[in-house]
Motif scaffolding. Sequence first.
Motif, short mmCIF file in Angstrom:
data_model
loop_
_atom_site.label_atom_id
_atom_site.label_comp_id
_atom_site.label_asym_id
_atom_site.label_seq_id
_atom_site.Cartn_x
_atom_site.Cartn_y
_atom_site.Cartn_z
N PRO A 5 0.80 -1.23 0.00
CA PRO A 5 0.00 0.00 0.00
C PRO A 5 0.83 1.26 0.00
O PRO A 5 0.31 2.33 -0.31
CB PRO A 5 -0.80 -0.13 1.30
CG PRO A 5 0.07 -0.94 2.19
CD PRO A 5 0.75 -1.92 1.28
N CYS A 10 -2.29 9.58 -2.42
CA CYS A 10 -3.64 9.27 -1.98
C CYS A 10 -4.65 9.88 -2.94
O CYS A 10 -4.54 11.05 -3.32
CB CYS A 10 -3.85 9.82 -0.57
SG CYS A 10 -5.51 9.53 0.07
N SER A 11 -5.62 9.08 -3.33
CA SER A 11 -6.66 9.56 -4.25
C SER A 11 -7.89 10.07 -3.51
O SER A 11 -8.91 10.36 -4.12
CB SER A 11 -7.06 8.43 -5.20
OG SER A 11 -7.57 7.32 -4.48
N HIS A 12 -7.80 10.16 -2.17
CA HIS A 12 -8.93 10.61 -1.37
C HIS A 12 -8.50 11.85 -0.57
O HIS A 12 -8.05 11.73 0.57
CB HIS A 12 -9.39 9.51 -0.41
CG HIS A 12 -9.87 8.29 -1.09
ND1 HIS A 12 -9.01 7.34 -1.59
CD2 HIS A 12 -11.13 7.86 -1.37
CE1 HIS A 12 -9.72 6.36 -2.14
NE2 HIS A 12 -10.99 6.65 -2.02
N GLY A 70 -5.98 2.86 11.58
CA GLY A 70 -6.41 1.79 10.69
C GLY A 70 -5.80 0.45 11.00
O GLY A 70 -5.83 -0.47 10.18
N SER A 80 -14.05 8.32 11.66
CA SER A 80 -13.60 8.88 10.39
C SER A 80 -12.38 9.77 10.60
O SER A 80 -12.20 10.38 11.66
CB SER A 80 -14.72 9.70 9.73
OG SER A 80 -15.09 10.81 10.53
N HIS A 84 -12.98 10.40 5.98
CA HIS A 84 -12.85 9.09 5.35
C HIS A 84 -12.67 8.01 6.43
O HIS A 84 -12.30 8.31 7.57
CB HIS A 84 -11.65 9.05 4.41
CG HIS A 84 -11.72 10.06 3.31
ND1 HIS A 84 -12.68 10.02 2.32
CD2 HIS A 84 -10.96 11.15 3.05
CE1 HIS A 84 -12.49 11.04 1.49
NE2 HIS A 84 -11.46 11.75 1.92
N ALA A 85 -12.88 6.77 6.04
CA ALA A 85 -12.66 5.66 6.95
C ALA A 85 -11.17 5.54 7.27
O ALA A 85 -10.32 5.89 6.45
CB ALA A 85 -13.16 4.36 6.32
N GLY A 87 -7.47 4.35 7.43
CA GLY A 87 -6.69 3.55 6.50
C GLY A 87 -6.94 3.84 5.04
O GLY A 87 -6.21 3.33 4.18
N VAL A 88 -7.96 4.65 4.73
CA VAL A 88 -8.25 4.95 3.33
C VAL A 88 -7.11 5.74 2.70
O VAL A 88 -6.70 5.47 1.57
CB VAL A 88 -9.58 5.73 3.20
CG1 VAL A 88 -9.73 6.35 1.82
CG2 VAL A 88 -10.75 4.80 3.48
N CYS A 89 -6.59 6.70 3.43
CA CYS A 89 -5.44 7.46 2.94
C CYS A 89 -4.37 7.51 4.01
O CYS A 89 -4.45 8.31 4.95
CB CYS A 89 -5.84 8.87 2.53
SG CYS A 89 -4.47 9.75 1.74
N GLN A 90 -3.39 6.63 3.88
CA GLN A 90 -2.34 6.54 4.89
C GLN A 90 -1.38 7.71 4.85
O GLN A 90 -0.60 7.91 5.79
CB GLN A 90 -1.59 5.22 4.72
CG GLN A 90 -2.48 4.01 4.99
CD GLN A 90 -1.81 2.70 4.60
OE1 GLN A 90 -1.11 2.63 3.59
NE2 GLN A 90 -2.02 1.68 5.39
#
Length: 238
Positions: A5, A10-12, A70, A80, A84-85, A87-90
């Motif tokens: 990963p 990050c795409s978020h 995460g 959140s 975001h949740a 771990g979505v964007c480390q």
Amino acid sequence: MNPFPYRGRCSHPANSNAPALECKSLSVNYTKSNAPAIEGITLAVQPGERCALAGPNGAGKSTLLKAAAGLLPIDGGALSIFGHAPGVCQHQVAYLSQRSQIDWNFPINLRKLVLTGRYIHRGWFAKVNEEDEVSVHEALELLSLTDLADRQIGELSGGQQQRALLARTLVHGASLLLLDEPLNAVDTQTCQIIEATLDRLRTEKKTVIMATHDLDRLDNDFDRVLFLSEGKQVQAHS
């Protein structure tokens, strides 16, 4: 699941209107057979704030930090990070574990340990670039570790090891830093250096959530405090 990963960007992007961290009736458990390690936690930490997680050993401070990073699944409620949740964007979150969780006998020197904080940007196999080198150099200098850069990590004192872990956390370049007892059982010099670093993070508008046993300076050093006991929220104030 992506086995590697730590690569790419990050795409978020962070939601500018969302808290840096928000918990709503959050429950987290290590195993399904045990009682929740934390239960019913409600908290909102805004970007740029410094929040303390206070309470005795076993209160749930580390569990909350790991869930935010995460590293632990959520069993109930919601959590959140910048909308975001976990771990979505480390890239947005850097986690500093307790010193006891590190294998200090591992054959690596201080500079290379700090460099591992850059994996999130360069990936596992990419060559070290100038940006990585500058980031590591600045972190070592900030934490007064430059002269120890080539020393094997097991040869460092406890305070030096704690500063090394913080340096690794800083080079991550995250907006949210989750710090698990960074001032626990350290010498006076290390305490002063880490406190000065935390003050600098405040001026840089970084969000810091820190587990601590020191109750004497909560009002002066933190914008928000969450008191925990036996996995439950005792009190929260700002």
